[in-house]
Motif scaffolding. Structure first.
Motif, PDB file in Angstrom:
ATOM      1  N   ALA A 108       0.833  -1.207   0.000  1.00 13.27           N
ATOM      2  CA  ALA A 108       0.000   0.000   0.000  1.00 13.27           C
ATOM      3  C   ALA A 108       0.867   1.257   0.000  1.00 13.27           C
ATOM      4  O   ALA A 108       0.568   2.240  -0.700  1.00 13.27           O
ATOM      5  CB  ALA A 108      -0.921  -0.004   1.221  1.00 13.27           C
ATOM      6  N   LEU A 109       1.952   1.230   0.743  1.00 13.23           N
ATOM      7  CA  LEU A 109       2.822   2.407   0.808  1.00 13.23           C
ATOM      8  C   LEU A 109       3.571   2.620  -0.512  1.00 13.23           C
ATOM      9  O   LEU A 109       3.851   3.755  -0.898  1.00 13.23           O
ATOM     10  CB  LEU A 109       3.801   2.270   1.981  1.00 13.23           C
ATOM     11  N   GLN A 110       3.844   1.522  -1.225  1.00 13.30           N
ATOM     12  CA  GLN A 110       4.426   1.655  -2.566  1.00 13.30           C
ATOM     13  C   GLN A 110       3.440   2.308  -3.523  1.00 13.30           C
ATOM     14  O   GLN A 110       3.795   3.191  -4.307  1.00 13.30           O
ATOM     15  CB  GLN A 110       4.813   0.286  -3.119  1.00 13.30           C
ATOM     16  N   VAL A 111       2.178   1.867  -3.457  1.00 17.22           N
ATOM     17  CA  VAL A 111       1.148   2.418  -4.335  1.00 17.22           C
ATOM     18  C   VAL A 111       0.960   3.906  -4.060  1.00 17.22           C
ATOM     19  O   VAL A 111       0.739   4.704  -4.979  1.00 17.22           O
ATOM     20  CB  VAL A 111      -0.191   1.667  -4.164  1.00 17.22           C
ATOM     21  N   LYS A 112       1.071   4.303  -2.797  1.00 22.91           N
ATOM     22  CA  LYS A 112       0.875   5.709  -2.442  1.00 22.91           C
ATOM     23  C   LYS A 112       1.899   6.604  -3.125  1.00 22.91           C
ATOM     24  O   LYS A 112       1.621   7.757  -3.459  1.00 22.91           O
ATOM     25  CB  LYS A 112       0.935   5.884  -0.926  1.00 22.91           C
ATOM     26  N   GLU A 113       3.093   6.088  -3.363  1.00 26.87           N
ATOM     27  CA  GLU A 113       4.108   6.866  -4.061  1.00 26.87           C
ATOM     28  C   GLU A 113       3.736   7.076  -5.526  1.00 26.87           C
ATOM     29  O   GLU A 113       4.028   8.117  -6.113  1.00 26.87           O
ATOM     30  CB  GLU A 113       5.469   6.158  -3.960  1.00 26.87           C
ATOM     31  N   THR A 114       3.088   6.068  -6.128  1.00 22.82           N
ATOM     32  CA  THR A 114       2.714   6.126  -7.542  1.00 22.82           C
ATOM     33  C   THR A 114       1.372   6.812  -7.753  1.00 22.82           C
ATOM     34  O   THR A 114       1.172   7.529  -8.736  1.00 22.82           O
ATOM     35  CB  THR A 114       2.636   4.698  -8.128  1.00 22.82           C
ATOM     36  N   PHE A 115       0.425   6.565  -6.818  1.00 20.71           N
ATOM     37  CA  PHE A 115      -0.927   7.107  -6.910  1.00 20.71           C
ATOM     38  C   PHE A 115      -1.276   7.879  -5.634  1.00 20.71           C
ATOM     39  O   PHE A 115      -2.126   7.439  -4.856  1.00 20.71           O
ATOM     40  CB  PHE A 115      -1.947   5.972  -7.100  1.00 20.71           C
ATOM     41  N   PRO A 116      -0.646   9.028  -5.405  1.00 24.16           N
ATOM     42  CA  PRO A 116      -0.943   9.777  -4.177  1.00 24.16           C
ATOM     43  C   PRO A 116      -2.387  10.256  -4.114  1.00 24.16           C
ATOM     44  O   PRO A 116      -2.895  10.561  -3.032  1.00 24.16           O
ATOM     45  CB  PRO A 116       0.035  10.955  -4.235  1.00 24.16           C
ATOM     46  N   GLU A 117      -3.066  10.306  -5.278  1.00 26.74           N
ATOM     47  CA  GLU A 117      -4.462  10.731  -5.307  1.00 26.74           C
ATOM     48  C   GLU A 117      -5.428   9.619  -4.914  1.00 26.74           C
ATOM     49  O   GLU A 117      -6.641   9.833  -4.830  1.00 26.74           O
ATOM     50  CB  GLU A 117      -4.828  11.251  -6.710  1.00 26.74           C
ATOM     51  N   GLY A 118      -4.901   8.419  -4.674  1.00 26.09           N
ATOM     52  CA  GLY A 118      -5.745   7.296  -4.258  1.00 26.09           C
ATOM     53  C   GLY A 118      -6.312   7.503  -2.858  1.00 26.09           C
ATOM     54  O   GLY A 118      -5.929   8.429  -2.139  1.00 26.09           O
ATOM     55  N   VAL A 119      -7.239   6.614  -2.481  1.00 25.91           N
ATOM     56  CA  VAL A 119      -7.861   6.662  -1.150  1.00 25.91           C
ATOM     57  C   VAL A 119      -7.343   5.458  -0.367  1.00 25.91           C
ATOM     58  O   VAL A 119      -7.568   4.309  -0.753  1.00 25.91           O
ATOM     59  CB  VAL A 119      -9.396   6.610  -1.258  1.00 25.91           C
ATOM     60  N   PHE A 120      -6.671   5.729   0.744  1.00 28.85           N
ATOM     61  CA  PHE A 120      -5.984   4.675   1.495  1.00 28.85           C
ATOM     62  C   PHE A 120      -6.716   4.426   2.816  1.00 28.85           C
ATOM     63  O   PHE A 120      -6.822   5.319   3.654  1.00 28.85           O
ATOM     64  CB  PHE A 120      -4.525   5.063   1.705  1.00 28.85           C
ATOM     65  N   ILE A 121      -7.209   3.187   2.950  1.00 26.91           N
ATOM     66  CA  ILE A 121      -8.019   2.812   4.108  1.00 26.91           C
ATOM     67  C   ILE A 121      -7.300   1.713   4.884  1.00 26.91           C
ATOM     68  O   ILE A 121      -6.945   0.672   4.320  1.00 26.91           O
ATOM     69  CB  ILE A 121      -9.413   2.305   3.675  1.00 26.91           C
ATOM     70  N   PHE A 122      -7.108   1.946   6.175  1.00 26.82           N
ATOM     71  CA  PHE A 122      -6.474   0.955   7.047  1.00 26.82           C
ATOM     72  C   PHE A 122      -7.567   0.194   7.791  1.00 26.82           C
ATOM     73  O   PHE A 122      -8.375   0.794   8.512  1.00 26.82           O
ATOM     74  CB  PHE A 122      -5.543   1.649   8.052  1.00 26.82           C
ATOM     75  N   LEU A 123      -7.604  -1.126   7.608  1.00 32.15           N
ATOM     76  CA  LEU A 123      -8.586  -1.966   8.291  1.00 32.15           C
ATOM     77  C   LEU A 123      -7.987  -2.447   9.610  1.00 32.15           C
ATOM     78  O   LEU A 123      -6.944  -3.099   9.632  1.00 32.15           O
ATOM     79  CB  LEU A 123      -8.973  -3.151   7.409  1.00 32.15           C
ATOM     80  N   MET A 124      -8.659  -2.089  10.690  1.00 30.20           N
ATOM     81  CA  MET A 124      -8.117  -2.299  12.044  1.00 30.20           C
ATOM     82  C   MET A 124      -8.915  -3.370  12.780  1.00 30.20           C
ATOM     83  O   MET A 124     -10.153  -3.378  12.721  1.00 30.20           O
ATOM     84  CB  MET A 124      -8.214  -0.961  12.799  1.00 30.20           C
ATOM     85  N   PRO A 125      -8.249  -4.272  13.505  1.00 34.51           N
ATOM     86  CA  PRO A 125      -8.987  -5.241  14.333  1.00 34.51           C
ATOM     87  C   PRO A 125      -9.495  -4.575  15.603  1.00 34.51           C
ATOM     88  O   PRO A 125      -8.948  -3.547  16.033  1.00 34.51           O
ATOM     89  CB  PRO A 125      -7.917  -6.285  14.665  1.00 34.51           C
ATOM     90  N   PRO A 126     -10.543  -5.125  16.224  1.00 31.43           N
ATOM     91  CA  PRO A 126     -11.029  -4.556  17.486  1.00 31.43           C
ATOM     92  C   PRO A 126      -9.958  -4.562  18.581  1.00 31.43           C
ATOM     93  O   PRO A 126      -9.928  -3.680  19.435  1.00 31.43           O
ATOM     94  CB  PRO A 126     -12.200  -5.467  17.861  1.00 31.43           C
ATOM     95  N   SER A 127      -9.076  -5.581  18.549  1.00 30.27           N
ATOM     96  CA  SER A 127      -7.987  -5.670  19.524  1.00 30.27           C
ATOM     97  C   SER A 127      -6.950  -6.645  18.979  1.00 30.27           C
ATOM     98  O   SER A 127      -7.227  -7.433  18.064  1.00 30.27           O
ATOM     99  CB  SER A 127      -8.495  -6.177  20.881  1.00 30.27           C
ATOM    100  N   LEU A 128      -5.750  -6.627  19.555  1.00 32.42           N
ATOM    101  CA  LEU A 128      -4.717  -7.573  19.130  1.00 32.42           C
ATOM    102  C   LEU A 128      -5.065  -8.997  19.539  1.00 32.42           C
ATOM    103  O   LEU A 128      -4.730  -9.951  18.834  1.00 32.42           O
ATOM    104  CB  LEU A 128      -3.360  -7.152  19.703  1.00 32.42           C
ATOM    105  N   ASN A 129      -5.741  -9.150  20.675  1.00 36.16           N
ATOM    106  CA  ASN A 129      -6.172 -10.486  21.084  1.00 36.16           C
ATOM    107  C   ASN A 129      -7.161 -11.073  20.085  1.00 36.16           C
ATOM    108  O   ASN A 129      -7.099 -12.262  19.744  1.00 36.16           O
ATOM    109  CB  ASN A 129      -6.819 -10.440  22.476  1.00 36.16           C
TER     110      ASN A 129
END
Length: 203
Positions: A108-129
């Motif tokens: 995703a971070l590589q794509v951001k360099e090529t397509f900075p106009e993209g929409v970057f969404i981080f999917l987060m778990p409720p907890s590490l457990n």
């Protein structure tokens, strides 16, 4: 008014957070979003299909794709390669279709360099457990590999500030609704549309 170019949506997050499940549910609800299938050198899991979940490649095949510039991004993650074939994404965007990439954080971070106009969404778990439980429930990794994935997950969560949005995957349906809302809002952004509507005045 038809857009000149589609929106690139990048969904990533730690292994086991449910990226594939969320993207699968999103595909069923919104047929206007094109789904880019990644290539990988890891073995198929039970129920996965070639060309649907991934394009499964040997290490030699994948490295040839890297050398020939056929990948938009790639990363090596827990001893396997993952990457996004370039041509499909570029063709769909040029045709005005929104495209979603379900990829690892490195990619995703590589794509951001090529397509900075993209929409970057981080999917987060409720907890590490909860994240560990989801990985264990898959039954596909050894205890050492799970520990490795958890270490990587903590490092990836530290990179959350590189993203535009964070969506918690507490329930798949809720996560999908949040992502759909983000896509709708992004497609209405002034900066994406202003040149189209200013052309009406010029006409």
């Amino acid at each position: 008014m038809k857009r000149e170019k589609g929106l690139l949506i990048v969904l990533s997050g730690p292994s086991g957070v449910g990226k594939g499940t969320v993207c699968g549910a999103l595909r069923k609800e919104d047929t206007d979003i094109r789904y880019s299938v990644s290539a990988t050198t890891r073995a198929p899991r039970e129920g996965e299909a070639e060309g649907v979940n991934y394009f499964y490649k040997s290490k030699a095949e994948f490295e040839r794709m890297i050398q020939d510039g056929e990948l938009l991004e790639y990363a090596q993650y827990v001893e396997n390669y993952y990457g996004t074939p370039r041509s499909y994404v570029e063709d769909m965007l040029a045709a005005g279709h929104d495209v979603i990439l379900e990829i690892e954080v490195q990619g995703a971070l590589q794509v951001k360099e090529t397509f900075p106009e993209g929409v970057f969404i981080f999917l987060m778990p409720p907890s590490l457990n909860e994240l560990r439980s989801r990985i264990e429930e898959r039954g596909t990794e050894t205890a050492d590999l799970i520990d490795n994935r958890m270490t990587v997950a903590k490092e990836e969560i530290d990179l959350m500030d590189k993203y535009d949005y964070v969506v918690e995957n507490d329930e798949v349906e809720s996560a999908v609704e949040r992502i759909k809302a983000i896509v709708t809002a992004e497609n209405c952004k002034k900066d994406r549309l202003i040149h189209l509507y200013k052309s009406l005045v010029e006409e």
